[in-house]
Structure formats: structure tokens, C-alpha cells
Design a protein around this motif. Structure first.
Motif, PDB file in Angstrom:
ATOM      1  N   MET A   1     -33.665 -24.586  33.889  1.00 33.26           N
ATOM      2  CA  MET A   1     -32.710 -24.978  34.899  1.00 33.26           C
ATOM      3  C   MET A   1     -32.818 -23.987  36.051  1.00 33.26           C
ATOM      4  SD  MET A   1     -28.528 -25.267  34.751  1.00 33.26           S
ATOM      5  CE  MET A   1     -28.557 -26.239  33.293  1.00 33.26           C
ATOM      6  N   VAL A   2     -32.724 -24.524  37.241  1.00 32.75           N
ATOM      7  CA  VAL A   2     -32.870 -23.734  38.460  1.00 32.75           C
ATOM      8  C   VAL A   2     -31.750 -24.102  39.424  1.00 32.75           C
ATOM      9  CG1 VAL A   2     -34.352 -23.365  40.473  1.00 32.75           C
ATOM     10  CG2 VAL A   2     -35.376 -23.568  38.225  1.00 32.75           C
ATOM     11  N   TYR A   3     -31.142 -23.108  40.039  1.00 30.97           N
ATOM     12  CA  TYR A   3     -30.210 -23.315  41.142  1.00 30.97           C
ATOM     13  C   TYR A   3     -30.930 -22.885  42.411  1.00 30.97           C
ATOM     14  CZ  TYR A   3     -26.170 -24.051  38.112  1.00 30.97           C
ATOM     15  OH  TYR A   3     -25.284 -24.561  37.199  1.00 30.97           O
ATOM     16  N   TYR A   4     -30.626 -23.533  43.503  1.00 33.02           N
ATOM     17  CA  TYR A   4     -31.257 -23.183  44.770  1.00 33.02           C
ATOM     18  C   TYR A   4     -30.250 -22.460  45.654  1.00 33.02           C
ATOM     19  CZ  TYR A   4     -35.319 -25.967  43.606  1.00 33.02           C
ATOM     20  OH  TYR A   4     -36.449 -26.442  43.006  1.00 33.02           O
ATOM     21  N   LEU A  74     -29.191 -20.328  29.498  1.00 37.11           N
ATOM     22  CA  LEU A  74     -29.673 -21.699  29.399  1.00 37.11           C
ATOM     23  C   LEU A  74     -29.504 -22.229  27.975  1.00 37.11           C
ATOM     24  CD1 LEU A  74     -30.988 -24.043  30.853  1.00 37.11           C
ATOM     25  CD2 LEU A  74     -33.201 -23.029  30.369  1.00 37.11           C
ATOM     26  N   LEU A  75     -29.832 -21.417  26.979  1.00 41.06           N
ATOM     27  CA  LEU A  75     -29.655 -21.835  25.587  1.00 41.06           C
ATOM     28  C   LEU A  75     -28.190 -22.154  25.302  1.00 41.06           C
ATOM     29  CD1 LEU A  75     -30.669 -22.270  22.680  1.00 41.06           C
ATOM     30  CD2 LEU A  75     -30.209 -19.830  22.294  1.00 41.06           C
ATOM     31  N   GLU A 106     -23.752 -19.811  20.835  1.00 37.18           N
ATOM     32  CA  GLU A 106     -23.226 -20.363  22.084  1.00 37.18           C
ATOM     33  C   GLU A 106     -22.712 -19.288  23.036  1.00 37.18           C
ATOM     34  OE1 GLU A 106     -20.540 -23.631  22.033  1.00 37.18           O
ATOM     35  OE2 GLU A 106     -21.806 -24.823  20.705  1.00 37.18           O
ATOM     36  N   ASN A 107     -22.757 -18.033  22.623  1.00 40.63           N
ATOM     37  CA  ASN A 107     -22.314 -16.931  23.474  1.00 40.63           C
ATOM     38  C   ASN A 107     -23.548 -16.249  24.062  1.00 40.63           C
ATOM     39  OD1 ASN A 107     -21.503 -14.416  24.504  1.00 40.63           O
ATOM     40  ND2 ASN A 107     -19.771 -14.326  23.107  1.00 40.63           N
ATOM     41  N   PRO A 108     -23.758 -16.353  25.377  1.00 40.87           N
ATOM     42  CA  PRO A 108     -24.988 -15.809  25.969  1.00 40.87           C
ATOM     43  C   PRO A 108     -25.146 -14.300  25.817  1.00 40.87           C
ATOM     44  CG  PRO A 108     -23.450 -16.462  27.684  1.00 40.87           C
ATOM     45  CD  PRO A 108     -22.875 -16.927  26.383  1.00 40.87           C
ATOM     46  N   ASN A 112     -29.169 -14.491  19.832  1.00 38.17           N
ATOM     47  CA  ASN A 112     -30.524 -13.986  19.671  1.00 38.17           C
ATOM     48  C   ASN A 112     -31.179 -14.778  18.538  1.00 38.17           C
ATOM     49  OD1 ASN A 112     -32.815 -12.502  20.002  1.00 38.17           O
ATOM     50  ND2 ASN A 112     -32.071 -10.707  18.905  1.00 38.17           N
ATOM     51  N   PRO A 113     -31.350 -16.089  18.756  1.00 37.35           N
ATOM     52  CA  PRO A 113     -31.826 -16.936  17.661  1.00 37.35           C
ATOM     53  C   PRO A 113     -33.308 -16.734  17.374  1.00 37.35           C
ATOM     54  CG  PRO A 113     -31.713 -18.205  19.670  1.00 37.35           C
ATOM     55  CD  PRO A 113     -31.136 -16.843  19.980  1.00 37.35           C
TER      56      PRO A 113
END
Length: 133
Positions: A1-4, A74-75, A106-108, A112-113
Motif C-alpha cells: 500500500m502506498v500513499y501519495y 500493512l500486515l 494486529e498490533n503493528p 513479528n509473525p
């Protein structure tokens, strides 16, 4: 995913704005520094929003400079979208793991999967795991 993002020179600084995320703004002394700062600012805001359970809108704006979302964020975003209306407990049971273990995924800041865990998640959601470097 990318934001501009958009970059404008104001005075002696380069100001960065994200049309999709008006709460994210940063600057740099050079265009390169501004882009590095943009990546840090974007990912810090997304990480905080995800960690606190806020919903984030996917990017729509497609002009300007692309800024990638960090893999850990992103994950977390993808797992939440895949889970939909299911509880974390329900998904953890399907994966054969504890609620706390799934909650960390679900916690960024804590995720660390292993590849094996990602493969299990893909199977549960009938998806194919793809890793790109």
C-alpha cells in the motif's frame, strides 16, 4: 500500500502534505529529507491509529510522490480487513492460537509473525501468501 504526498517549497523548506491524510504534515531542508520525513510521519500516524483501533481509509489520491506503508503496519491493516466482523477470539480459534497471540499480530508495534503463521492465516482466509522483496 502506498500513499501519495505533495511537496511545495515554502521559504527555505520543503513542506509535505498527504491529501488522503490531512492530519499528516512534515517538512525538510531538501526534497530528499522531506521525503524521508514524510515516510516517518505517515508510518507513525498509521501505526498509532492502528494500535488504538481507529479505522484508516485506504489511499485514493494517486498524484505526487509515493510513500510506502511499513510492512508491520500493512500486515496489521490487512489482518483487520480480513477479519471483518469476526472477533479476534474467533480468528484465534480458527488459527489454533491464543487470543493474546492473535491480538499481537494486529498490533503493528508487537507483531513479528513467522512465515508459518502467515501461511496459516492465508489458509484460514482462503488466500495465497505472497512475499516480495
Amino acid at each position: 500500500m502506498v500513499y501519495y504526498c505533495e511537496i511545495e517549497k515554502e521559504g527555505g523548506r520543503y513542506i509535505v502534505r498527504f491529501p488522503d491524510m490531512p492530519n499528516v504534515k512534515t517538512c525538510g531542508e531538501s526534497r530528499e529529507e522531506a521525503l524521508r520525513m514524510a515516510e516517518d510521519a505517515l508510518n507513525a500516524v498509521l501505526e498509532s491509529e492502528v494500535e488504538h483501533g481507529f479505522s484508516t481509509r485506504p489511499p485514493v489520491y494517486k498524484n505526487g510522490y509515493p510513500i510506502p506503508v511499513a510492512a508491520n503496519i500493512l500486515l496489521s491493516l490487512q489482518l483487520r480487513r480480513l477479519r471483518g466482523n469476526l472477533s479476534q477470539t474467533d480468528v484465534a480459534k480458527k488459527l489454533g492460537m491464543t487470543y493474546q497471540s492473535y491480538q499481537r499480530l494486529e498490533n503493528p508495534r508487537k507483531a513479528n509473525p513467522t512465515i508459518k503463521t502467515l501461511e496459516r492465516i492465508a489458509r484460514v482466509y482462503d488466500r495465497q501468501l505472497s512475499v516480495t522483496l
